[in-house]
Design a protein around this motif. Structure first.
Motif, mmCIF file in Angstrom:
data_model
loop_
_atom_site.group_PDB
_atom_site.id
_atom_site.type_symbol
_atom_site.label_atom_id
_atom_site.label_comp_id
_atom_site.label_asym_id
_atom_site.label_seq_id
_atom_site.Cartn_x
_atom_site.Cartn_y
_atom_site.Cartn_z
ATOM 1 N N VAL A 294 0.988 -1.119 -0.030
ATOM 2 C CA VAL A 294 -0.053 -0.014 -0.137
ATOM 3 C C VAL A 294 0.857 1.181 0.014
ATOM 4 C CG1 VAL A 294 -1.851 1.178 1.295
ATOM 5 C CG2 VAL A 294 -1.910 -1.472 1.298
ATOM 6 N N SER A 295 0.540 2.050 -0.990
ATOM 7 C CA SER A 295 1.534 3.286 -0.999
ATOM 8 C C SER A 295 0.629 4.599 -0.272
ATOM 9 C CB SER A 295 1.914 3.694 -2.373
ATOM 10 O OG SER A 295 0.838 3.724 -3.224
ATOM 11 N N THR A 296 1.271 5.302 0.476
ATOM 12 C CA THR A 296 0.836 6.625 1.004
ATOM 13 C C THR A 296 1.933 7.603 1.191
ATOM 14 O OG1 THR A 296 -0.430 7.541 2.827
ATOM 15 C CG2 THR A 296 1.063 5.842 3.528
ATOM 16 N N ALA A 297 1.660 8.748 0.836
ATOM 17 C CA ALA A 297 2.607 9.920 0.667
ATOM 18 C C ALA A 297 2.721 10.927 1.832
ATOM 19 C CB ALA A 297 2.599 10.217 -0.862
ATOM 20 N N LYS A 301 -3.176 14.999 2.985
ATOM 21 C CA LYS A 301 -4.015 14.604 1.810
ATOM 22 C C LYS A 301 -4.718 13.192 1.725
ATOM 23 C CE LYS A 301 -1.122 17.676 -1.262
ATOM 24 N NZ LYS A 301 0.174 17.367 -1.602
ATOM 25 N N GLU A 302 -4.150 12.325 2.153
ATOM 26 C CA GLU A 302 -4.782 11.060 2.388
ATOM 27 C C GLU A 302 -4.767 10.628 3.895
ATOM 28 O OE1 GLU A 302 -1.796 9.562 -1.246
ATOM 29 O OE2 GLU A 302 -1.142 9.499 0.622
ATOM 30 N N PRO A 303 -5.844 10.777 4.316
ATOM 31 C CA PRO A 303 -6.314 10.957 5.741
ATOM 32 C C PRO A 303 -5.861 9.534 6.181
ATOM 33 C CG PRO A 303 -8.171 11.759 4.580
ATOM 34 C CD PRO A 303 -7.144 11.412 3.680
ATOM 35 N N ASP A 330 5.323 4.501 3.568
ATOM 36 C CA ASP A 330 5.062 5.934 3.714
ATOM 37 C C ASP A 330 6.102 6.956 3.244
ATOM 38 O OD1 ASP A 330 4.205 8.337 4.739
ATOM 39 O OD2 ASP A 330 4.880 7.952 7.093
ATOM 40 N N ASP A 331 5.537 7.775 2.101
ATOM 41 C CA ASP A 331 6.759 8.624 1.531
ATOM 42 C C ASP A 331 7.035 9.702 2.369
ATOM 43 O OD1 ASP A 331 7.993 6.925 -0.527
ATOM 44 O OD2 ASP A 331 6.764 7.870 -2.151
ATOM 45 N N GLY A 332 6.041 10.249 3.129
ATOM 46 C CA GLY A 332 5.915 11.294 3.750
ATOM 47 C C GLY A 332 6.935 10.919 5.104
ATOM 48 N N LYS A 523 8.687 9.122 -6.837
ATOM 49 C CA LYS A 523 7.381 8.847 -6.315
ATOM 50 C C LYS A 523 7.074 7.383 -6.008
ATOM 51 C CE LYS A 523 6.180 13.540 -8.005
ATOM 52 N NZ LYS A 523 6.795 14.439 -7.058
ATOM 53 N N LYS A 524 5.779 7.188 -6.702
ATOM 54 C CA LYS A 524 5.048 6.135 -6.289
ATOM 55 C C LYS A 524 6.027 4.899 -6.749
ATOM 56 C CE LYS A 524 0.904 3.076 -6.919
ATOM 57 N NZ LYS A 524 -0.468 3.028 -7.729
ATOM 58 N N ALA A 525 6.469 5.011 -8.087
ATOM 59 C CA ALA A 525 7.458 3.817 -8.708
ATOM 60 C C ALA A 525 8.490 3.735 -7.712
ATOM 61 C CB ALA A 525 7.856 4.211 -10.064
ATOM 62 N N LEU A 547 -1.831 -1.538 -3.889
ATOM 63 C CA LEU A 547 -3.051 -0.740 -3.960
ATOM 64 C C LEU A 547 -2.716 0.638 -3.489
ATOM 65 C CD1 LEU A 547 -5.491 -3.053 -1.668
ATOM 66 C CD2 LEU A 547 -5.620 -2.464 -4.206
ATOM 67 N N ASP A 548 -3.284 1.552 -3.946
ATOM 68 C CA ASP A 548 -3.165 2.680 -3.264
ATOM 69 C C ASP A 548 -3.934 2.882 -2.024
ATOM 70 O OD1 ASP A 548 -2.102 3.573 -5.706
ATOM 71 O OD2 ASP A 548 -3.623 5.021 -6.299
ATOM 72 N N CYS A 549 -3.550 3.903 -1.227
ATOM 73 C CA CYS A 549 -3.996 3.880 0.061
ATOM 74 C C CYS A 549 -5.365 4.294 0.370
ATOM 75 C CB CYS A 549 -3.116 4.913 1.205
ATOM 76 S SG CYS A 549 -3.307 6.667 0.395
ATOM 77 N N GLY A 617 -1.789 0.991 -12.953
ATOM 78 C CA GLY A 617 -1.019 1.566 -11.841
ATOM 79 C C GLY A 617 -1.315 1.076 -10.339
ATOM 80 N N THR A 618 -2.591 0.291 -10.296
ATOM 81 C CA THR A 618 -2.837 0.011 -8.893
ATOM 82 C C THR A 618 -4.004 -1.230 -9.106
ATOM 83 O OG1 THR A 618 -3.913 0.645 -7.047
ATOM 84 C CG2 THR A 618 -4.698 1.456 -8.938
ATOM 85 N N GLY A 619 -3.936 -1.885 -7.966
ATOM 86 C CA GLY A 619 -4.829 -3.003 -7.873
ATOM 87 C C GLY A 619 -4.385 -4.134 -9.119
HETATM 88 O O1 LIG Z 1 5.682 10.365 -3.984
HETATM 89 C C1 LIG Z 1 4.719 9.661 -4.043
HETATM 90 C C2 LIG Z 1 3.692 10.362 -4.553
HETATM 91 C C3 LIG Z 1 2.368 9.511 -4.427
HETATM 92 N N1 LIG Z 1 2.587 8.058 -3.957
HETATM 93 C C4 LIG Z 1 1.248 7.170 -3.934
HETATM 94 O O2 LIG Z 1 0.714 6.832 -5.302
HETATM 95 C C5 LIG Z 1 -0.554 6.844 -5.219
HETATM 96 C C6 LIG Z 1 -1.138 7.472 -6.449
HETATM 97 O O3 LIG Z 1 -1.220 8.817 -6.200
HETATM 98 P P1 LIG Z 1 -2.234 9.615 -6.402
HETATM 99 O O4 LIG Z 1 -1.619 11.204 -6.105
HETATM 100 O O5 LIG Z 1 -3.312 9.437 -5.420
HETATM 101 O O6 LIG Z 1 -2.588 9.492 -7.860
HETATM 102 P P2 LIG Z 1 -4.355 9.513 -8.484
HETATM 103 O O7 LIG Z 1 -4.208 10.271 -9.643
HETATM 104 O O8 LIG Z 1 -5.195 9.546 -7.148
HETATM 105 O O9 LIG Z 1 -4.278 8.024 -8.958
HETATM 106 C C7 LIG Z 1 -3.968 7.445 -10.225
HETATM 107 O O10 LIG Z 1 -2.667 7.251 -10.586
HETATM 108 C C8 LIG Z 1 -1.942 6.447 -9.701
HETATM 109 C C9 LIG Z 1 -0.549 6.222 -9.928
HETATM 110 O O11 LIG Z 1 -0.354 5.729 -11.369
HETATM 111 C C10 LIG Z 1 -2.501 5.008 -9.684
HETATM 112 O O12 LIG Z 1 -1.845 4.224 -8.881
HETATM 113 C C11 LIG Z 1 -4.207 5.244 -9.483
HETATM 114 O O13 LIG Z 1 -4.769 4.093 -9.855
HETATM 115 C C12 LIG Z 1 -4.845 6.086 -10.475
HETATM 116 O O14 LIG Z 1 -5.979 6.489 -9.989
HETATM 117 C C13 LIG Z 1 -0.818 7.120 -3.655
HETATM 118 O O15 LIG Z 1 -1.205 6.050 -2.976
HETATM 119 C C14 LIG Z 1 0.124 7.799 -3.083
HETATM 120 O O16 LIG Z 1 0.232 7.700 -1.887
HETATM 121 C C15 LIG Z 1 3.485 7.634 -3.348
HETATM 122 O O17 LIG Z 1 3.805 6.807 -2.517
HETATM 123 N N2 LIG Z 1 4.846 8.528 -3.385
#
Ligand SMILES: O=c1ccn([C@@H]2O[C@H](COP(=O)(O)OP(=O)(O)O[C@H]3O[C@H](CO)[C@@H](O)[C@H](O)[C@H]3O)[C@@H](O)[C@H]2O)c(=O)[nH]1
Ligand SMILES: [Mn+2]
Length: 734
Positions: A294-297, A301-303, A330-332, A523-525, A547-549, A617-619
């Motif tokens: 699970v990714s959260t940053a 913004k992401e309670p 937790d990227d934050g 970032k997420k990658a 999964l996204d958070c 990108g997720t799921g």
């Molecule tokens: O530096 C970062 C920035 C983002 N995230 C995480 O990445 C995810 C997606 O970021 P978000 O800003 O929520 O992007 P969205 O536009 O909401 O999501 C779209 O883009 C994401 C990234 O490709 C996909 O996972 C999602 O399914 C798609 O809806 C979240 O869980 C974040 O916590 C990190 O882990 N580190």
């Protein structure tokens, strides 16, 4: 992933076998099967039958023999079928014997021998020979049930990846000439199936596409043939644009020509991996491990409450607890996320058994308690209402605790900081002879953890080494590796009656990767990448689901469904499985098409009908080994302009029977790539393990690249400090 280094003699033996099989004498092949009712059915081809048509001939399987069950005066003479009556174990044994004898080119099968040649007249008395041209009879097994395997074989029906009818061209060079018997002697049910979209839906859609194509063609040819002499260049430009639009429309619409659906058979998965068998006497789960990321940053913004719900839905997922691990990135580097996760794990200790006890669907509490439907529907246990009421209260208190966290952290830090300040001041006074130094005392305003130590991540008042993008790596295992066997609850476990309910929760770890200025963290990658690495050390699940958070499982069996595809025949060639996304909280009329149905239910299914959906990108459930960037195994190469010339891949080696079980991958050239994965020996060693554990079961000789049943029953080792330290080391910046 056929990476066996097959030694010479074995290869020879195989090829000689292949040749015997190729020039198979036109001999009677008898095969039999024990049905669930205990009867033995023998499907045998008569001697005078034409085998040259292989399996395609209409007549091949319409003659079969029914052998009556062995009675005291009707005992089979063959040793391999002697102990048939004592259950699965002996049945497996005789199956193996059957395979061996067949492979050795033996003309007489274990059953064949008693069914025909040496069974003698005694057997013949109890035999009724049925000759029938009625094909539908064959679709039924002796018990009268629809025999799915048989149907698949006879209709050459397709399912999942690959095909029930394995054509000769796909033999990967082994003598795996599949015959009907292979489908009958094993409870070999496909785990997934392709389901065609009904023609009533698809045909009008296709016709519409064709009509539009024809109209488009006429329109464009009319346009081209009728230039406007007053403004030729304008006309020319619009023609170019129109043709370009037409092409882009074709590119868009053609891939959607053949959408498909897929279905999974969870019962078959259970039978295959969780039913007691000789290889698995206790019926423990033989499924591979799964790591969920699970990714959260940013907790602003992401309670944290949303993230907690995601975590709770994962921890409560219906998958063997000892095989599941969950990681949050937790990227934050925020202490708020850290403490919220600790709270969530504590809450999971009641929430997860509650879900198991009452079969709760929607295992994230927020959605569950907001369901509009009647919660008592289908709930039969008398204590459900009482339990639910208690749980709801508990969840409300949990929410309040989460919402109170920021304030609690602030207060705690303030008081600890002023204490630090006092200490520093008195220290300075002592040094300075009773007076405060003129330049004052400077103590950084730290953020404190509950145990009275400074938080290694981002501080509320950011300073160097403690701010976003510049902090140490943090890894905290919040829920330990669970026991290998279910731990049943007590009558008043945590105030609820959990008698007979498994109260374990999966392993859960909080990870905040090290971040330093000057490094690109992607970032997420980048977060996913570091979770892949850290989890390889801690749990090394051969499959990964991310999964996204703010996403959660709305089907608690989702992981099992994914596993059906990965573990099905040919599943070792599946790299990832993309789950669709569904959305909550969209206005009922969905004016802005936020449900994205065209994408998830149209385009993605259509892509699946071509080559496979895209990763969104997720799921998505990945095969860990595929993520490491190794090339997929290829038995054949397709050369020529349209890939029309097929050739055996030069580095493809035919794995031998026992090698596929024991082969080590470290001999593969890819694994010696210098420094490709860093210099952690533990990480490098985990790669081959993940590859091996992710293979489908080798419970049938047609499985090319499998692992033996029962290989994944052993408990995971508990995590020790050096292992956790290594997991942080593999995600450090340096
Ligand atoms: O530096 C970062 C920035 C983002 N995230 C995480 O990445 C995810 C997606 O970021 P978000 O800003 O929520 O992007 P969205 O536009 O909401 O999501 C779209 O883009 C994401 C990234 O490709 C996909 O996972 C999602 O399914 C798609 O809806 C979240 O869980 C974040 O916590 C990190 O882990 N580190
Ligand atoms: Mn998002």
């Amino acid at each position: 992933m056929q990476m066996a280094t097959s030694s010479k003699p074995k290869g020879k033996a195989l090829s000689s076998q292949a040749s015997t099989a190729g020039g198979r004498p036109q001999q009677a092949v008898k095969f039999a099967r024990r049905t669930s009712s205990g009867r033995i059915v023998s499907f045998s081809q008569d001697e005078d039958m034409d085998l040259s048509g292989e399996y395609s001939g209409q007549n091949d399987y319409i003659n079969y023999t029914v052998v009556m069950p062995p009675t005291p005066d009707n005992q089979p003479a063959n040793p391999s079928s002697e102990n048939k009556s004592d259950g699965t174990k002996s049945r497996l044994g005789s199956d193996q014997a059957q395979h061996r004898s067949r492979q050795a080119g033996s003309r007489e099968d274990s059953y064949g021998s008693h069914g025909g040649s040496n069974g003698g007249s005694k057997m013949e008395r109890g035999m009724s020979i049925m000759k029938s041209n009625n094909k539908s009879m064959l679709l039924r097994s002796q018990t009268g049930d629809f025999d799915h395997n048989r149907w698949l074989f006879e209709t050459k029906g397709t399912y999942g990846v690959g095909n029930a009818y394995w054509s000769e061209g796909d033999n990967y060079g082994r003598d795996t000439e599949l015959s009907m018997s292979d489908f009958l002697d094993k409870p070999w049910k496909p785990l997934t199936r392709k389901i065609k979209v009904p023609a009533a839906i698809l045909s009008p859609y296709r016709i519409l596409i064709l009509i539009r194509l024809v109209v488009l063609f006429f329109f464009l040819s009319w346009r081209v043939r009728n230039p406007n002499p007053d403004a030729t260049w304008l006309w020319g430009m619009s023609i170019v644009c129109e043709i370009w639009f037409a092409i882009s429309w074709i590119l868009d619409i053609f891939p959607k020509f053949n959408p498909i659906n897929r279905s999974t058979d969870l019962a078959a998965l259970r039978d295959k991996f969780e039913k007691p068998s000789p290889a698995n006497p206790h019926g423990r789960s033989d499924l591979p491990g799964v790591d969920i990321f699970v990714s959260t940053a940013d907790p602003e913004k992401e309670p944290p409450l949303v993230t907690s719900n995601t975590i709770l839905s994962i921890l409560a997922a219906d998958y063997p607890v000892e095989k599941l691990s969950c990681y949050i990135s937790d990227d934050g580097g925020a202490i708020l996320t850290f403490e919220a996760m600790a709270e969530a794990v504590r809450f999971a200790e009641v929430w997860v058994p509650f879900c198991r006890k009452h079969d709760i669907e929607l295992r994230n509490p927020d959605s569950y308690f907001n369901l509009k439907t009647d919660p008592t529907k289908n709930k039969k246990r008398p204590d459900f209402v009482k339990d639910r009421r208690w749980m709801k209260r508990e969840y409300d208190e949990f929410k309040v605790r989460i919402n109170g966290l920021p304030e609690a952290i602030r207060r705690r830090s303030k008081s600890l900081n002023s204490m630090e300040m006092k200490k520093a001041k008195s220290l300075a006074r002592e040094k300075n002879g009773g007076d405060l130094p003129p330049e004052g005392v400077d103590v950084p305003k730290a953020t404190w953890m509950a145990d009275g130590t400074p938080w290694p991540g981002t501080w509320l008042n950011p300073t160097d080494d403690h701010k976003k993008g510049d902090h140490a790596g943090i890894l905290q295992v919040m829920s330990k590796v669970p026991a290998n066997d279910p731990v049943l609850g007590q009558p008043d476990e945590k105030k609820l009656d959990f008698t007979g309910v498994d109260v374990r929760i999966p392993m859960f770890a909080y990870v905040s990767r090290e971040k330093r200025p000057g490094f690109d963290h992607n970032k997420k990658a980048g977060a996913m990448n570091s979770l892949v690495r850290a989890s390889a050390i801690l749990s090394n699940g051969p499959f990964i689901l991310n999964l996204d958070c703010d996403h959660y499982f709305y089907n608690c069996q989702a992981i099992r469904e994914g596993m059906c595809f990965m573990m099905d025949r040919g599943g070792d060639r599946v790299c990832y499985i993309q789950f669709p996304q569904r959305f909550e909280g969209i206005d009922p009329s969905d004016r802005y098409a936020n449900h994205n149905t065209v994408f998830f239910d149209g385009s993605m299914r259509a892509l699946d009908g071509l080559q496979g959906p895209v990763y969104v990108g997720t799921g998505c459930m990945f095969r860990r080994y595929a993520l490491y960037g190794f090339l997929p195994p290829r038995a054949n190469e397709y050369l020529g302009v349209f890939g029309s010339t097929k050739r055996r891949a030069p580095d493809f080696k035919v794995p031998s029977e026992d090698e596929s079980e024991t082969q080590s991958l470290t001999s593969h050239p890819d694994l010696n790539l210098p420094r490709k994965f860093g210099n952690s020996a533990m990480f490098n060693e985990s790669i081959a393990v993940a590859e091996y554990q992710g293979r489908p079961l080798a419970d049938h000789k047609s499985v090319k690249n499998g692992r033996p049943p029962g290989a994944l029953l052993l408990p995971r080792p508990p995590l020790d400090a050096p292992t956790v330290a290594e997991a942080i080391a593999v995600i450090s910046c340096w």
